[in-house]
Design a protein around this motif. Structure first.
Motif, PDB file in Angstrom:
ATOM      1  N   ILE A  35      41.172 -20.673  23.273  1.00 32.03           N
ATOM      2  CA  ILE A  35      42.484 -21.057  22.749  1.00 32.03           C
ATOM      3  C   ILE A  35      43.019 -19.833  22.006  1.00 32.03           C
ATOM      4  O   ILE A  35      42.452 -19.417  20.993  1.00 32.03           O
ATOM      5  CB  ILE A  35      42.399 -22.265  21.815  1.00 32.03           C
ATOM      6  CG1 ILE A  35      41.784 -23.462  22.559  1.00 32.03           C
ATOM      7  CG2 ILE A  35      43.773 -22.625  21.269  1.00 32.03           C
ATOM      8  CD1 ILE A  35      41.456 -24.644  21.676  1.00 32.03           C
TER       9      ILE A  35
ATOM     10  N   LEU B 181      37.178 -31.709  22.879  1.00 34.27           N
ATOM     11  CA  LEU B 181      38.558 -31.396  22.516  1.00 34.27           C
ATOM     12  C   LEU B 181      39.385 -31.102  23.758  1.00 34.27           C
ATOM     13  O   LEU B 181      38.915 -30.429  24.682  1.00 34.27           O
ATOM     14  CB  LEU B 181      38.592 -30.176  21.596  1.00 34.27           C
ATOM     15  CG  LEU B 181      39.990 -29.770  21.099  1.00 34.27           C
ATOM     16  CD1 LEU B 181      40.373 -30.624  19.901  1.00 34.27           C
ATOM     17  CD2 LEU B 181      40.028 -28.285  20.739  1.00 34.27           C
TER      18      LEU B 181
ATOM     19  N   TYR C 207      43.799 -30.249  24.855  1.00 31.76           N
ATOM     20  CA  TYR C 207      45.155 -29.993  24.359  1.00 31.76           C
ATOM     21  C   TYR C 207      46.130 -30.842  25.151  1.00 31.76           C
ATOM     22  O   TYR C 207      46.076 -30.892  26.383  1.00 31.76           O
ATOM     23  CB  TYR C 207      45.518 -28.519  24.518  1.00 31.76           C
ATOM     24  CG  TYR C 207      46.922 -28.186  24.080  1.00 31.76           C
ATOM     25  CD1 TYR C 207      47.271 -28.221  22.732  1.00 31.76           C
ATOM     26  CD2 TYR C 207      47.902 -27.849  25.017  1.00 31.76           C
ATOM     27  CE1 TYR C 207      48.568 -27.925  22.319  1.00 31.76           C
ATOM     28  CE2 TYR C 207      49.188 -27.547  24.620  1.00 31.76           C
ATOM     29  CZ  TYR C 207      49.517 -27.582  23.273  1.00 31.76           C
ATOM     30  OH  TYR C 207      50.803 -27.289  22.867  1.00 31.76           O
TER      31      TYR C 207
ATOM     32  N   TYR D 236      46.261 -31.027  19.538  1.00 35.11           N
ATOM     33  CA  TYR D 236      44.874 -30.942  19.974  1.00 35.11           C
ATOM     34  C   TYR D 236      44.218 -32.284  19.680  1.00 35.11           C
ATOM     35  O   TYR D 236      44.289 -32.781  18.544  1.00 35.11           O
ATOM     36  CB  TYR D 236      44.147 -29.810  19.255  1.00 35.11           C
ATOM     37  CG  TYR D 236      44.664 -28.453  19.659  1.00 35.11           C
ATOM     38  CD1 TYR D 236      44.154 -27.797  20.774  1.00 35.11           C
ATOM     39  CD2 TYR D 236      45.699 -27.844  18.945  1.00 35.11           C
ATOM     40  CE1 TYR D 236      44.648 -26.563  21.164  1.00 35.11           C
ATOM     41  CE2 TYR D 236      46.198 -26.603  19.332  1.00 35.11           C
ATOM     42  CZ  TYR D 236      45.665 -25.971  20.440  1.00 35.11           C
ATOM     43  OH  TYR D 236      46.168 -24.745  20.832  1.00 35.11           O
TER      44      TYR D 236
ATOM     45  N   PRO E  46      43.348 -26.189  16.704  1.00 32.47           N
ATOM     46  CA  PRO E  46      41.964 -26.455  17.095  1.00 32.47           C
ATOM     47  C   PRO E  46      40.997 -26.292  15.927  1.00 32.47           C
ATOM     48  O   PRO E  46      39.878 -26.805  15.972  1.00 32.47           O
ATOM     49  CB  PRO E  46      41.698 -25.409  18.182  1.00 32.47           C
ATOM     50  CG  PRO E  46      42.659 -24.310  17.898  1.00 32.47           C
ATOM     51  CD  PRO E  46      43.890 -24.994  17.378  1.00 32.47           C
TER      52      PRO E  46
END
Length: 390
Positions: free
Chosen positions: A57, A131, A133, A140, A163
């Protein structure tokens, strides 16, 4: 013709990058992974990070993972921890930790913090944080499953603008069609739609999520696979194919588990099982339980007390098999270098194999996987080290 970089500049880059366990070669960062040694943070400590997701990220790779703490592993089978006074591996206050790294290399990982405080999440024994997006909400979204003693396990969903967190609880009980909360993974499709693959009652299913990913879209739109007694799924897309990979249930089992590969042209299936069998389970060439540690540098074999868990993992169908990588599947990291080369790195948790018998120090096994031209994935093998560009 491109002008050559002065040699003293190249030397400076190599020296600088090597000091933190990765090497830069003409602007390309090359990382080496060594599966014979525990993964370290930027202070030289063994990382307490397990069964989570890892993705790039911005300029950093973020890992959202379980932190199991410093209790001692059960002396024999990993799942025995549930009955120990310490509840090792089954404690109610496991952190969902966040780590970041510029290169994925051992020694480069920085502890960012806890994703959400124990007080702000539903009570339970937490596993497998992942996780994703959400391109629609620009948030997130963090998922995890949690076990409640004597009650049904559930999935929780939290969200953050970063994040690095902190994450706010959005839904304490994701309303999946089949109920419960076994192992899972979440896929974000090219069109931004979210899908969850999850195990319940030892069977694997897929269903679509609502646009914010906080709930299941429901409506009975569930695809169910044929295999029984399975968990630890990976859900991903490569090219035009969707992949669902999972293996046999393995409660912290020493022997590790298998990898069954299913593919489809639609996230909701139908899925076809790859021919050729399991990617990881192989026949043992010795009868001694301790063969699982052969050729590994993490333990003196004479110090091993852990034993395989009968009827689980690679031994679910055959008591004379073990995982060739001594691991249970965790996650596949997609790594694209500055030159555009992509490496897919399979990661697995090596339960009951901590170098000091500390639960939080149980290592992971990482290996690049090979996708063939027909979309199939090649069999896995143990490798000590490998390198790749980031």
């Amino acid at each position: 013709m491109m002008a050559r970089r002065p040699s003293y500049v190249s030397a400076f880059i190599v020296i600088l990058c090597s000091s933190v366990f990765w090497v830069c070669t003409f602007g390309v960062v090359v990382t080496t992974i060594d599966n014979r040694t525990p993964r370290l943070d930027d202070h030289g400590n063994i990382m307490d990070a397990h069964d989570g997701s890892i993705q790039k990220i911005g300029n950093l790779y973020y890992m959202h993972a379980m932190q199991y703490g410093l209790c001692e592993e059960p002396p024999n089978m990993g799942c025995d921890g549930a009955g120990m006074p310490s509840k090792c591996g089954f404690q109610m206050d496991h952190n969902i930790s966040i780590w970041s790294s510029p290169s994925l290399a051992s020694g480069s990982w920085t502890y960012v913090g806890d994703s959400i405080s124990v007080a702000d999440r539903p009570a339970g024994v937490v596993f497998r944080p992942h996780l994703v997006y959400n391109p629609t909400t620009k948030m997130y979204v963090l998922f995890w499953n949690y076990m409640r003693w004597g009650e049904q396990s559930l999935y929780a969903v939290a969200a953050s603008f970063s994040p690095a967190g902190p994450f706010k609880l959005m839904n304490p009980a994701l309303n999946v069609t089949r109920g419960g909360g076994g192992d899972f993974d979440v896929l974000v499709n090219d069109d931004g739609k979210g899908y969850i693959i999850y195990s319940q009652n030892y069977k694997m299913s897929i269903e679509e999520l609502t646009p914010d990913y906080y709930h299941s879209a429901g409506g009975g739109a569930t695809y169910m696979f044929d295999e029984y007694f399975v968990e630890a799924p990976i859900f991903m897309k490569k090219g035009s194919l969707y992949y669902a990979l999972f293996g046999w249930c393995c409660c912290y089992c020493l022997q590790g588990s298998g990898v069954l590969v299913h593919t489809a042209t639609n996230p909701m299936g139908p899925y076809t099982l790859q021919t050729g069998g399991d990617l990881a389970c192989v026949s043992m060439n010795k009868t001694d339980d301790k063969i699982l540690y052969d050729d590994l540098a993490l333990h003196d074999v004479s110090d091993v007390t852990a034993i395989p868990t009968p009827g689980q993992g690679c031994q679910y169908h055959n008591t004379s098999t073990t995982s060739i990588v001594r691991s249970q599947q965790n996650y596949i990291i997609k790594v694209t270098s500055t030159t555009g080369e992509t490496t897919y790195i399979w990661t697995g948790d090596r339960w009951q194999q901590a170098p000091d018998h500390i639960k939080g120090h149980e290592p992971q096994y990482w290996t690049p996987i090979t996708f063939n031209k027909d979309g199939t994935i090649s069999k896995m093998d143990w490798i000590d080290t490998f390198t790749f560009g980031v």
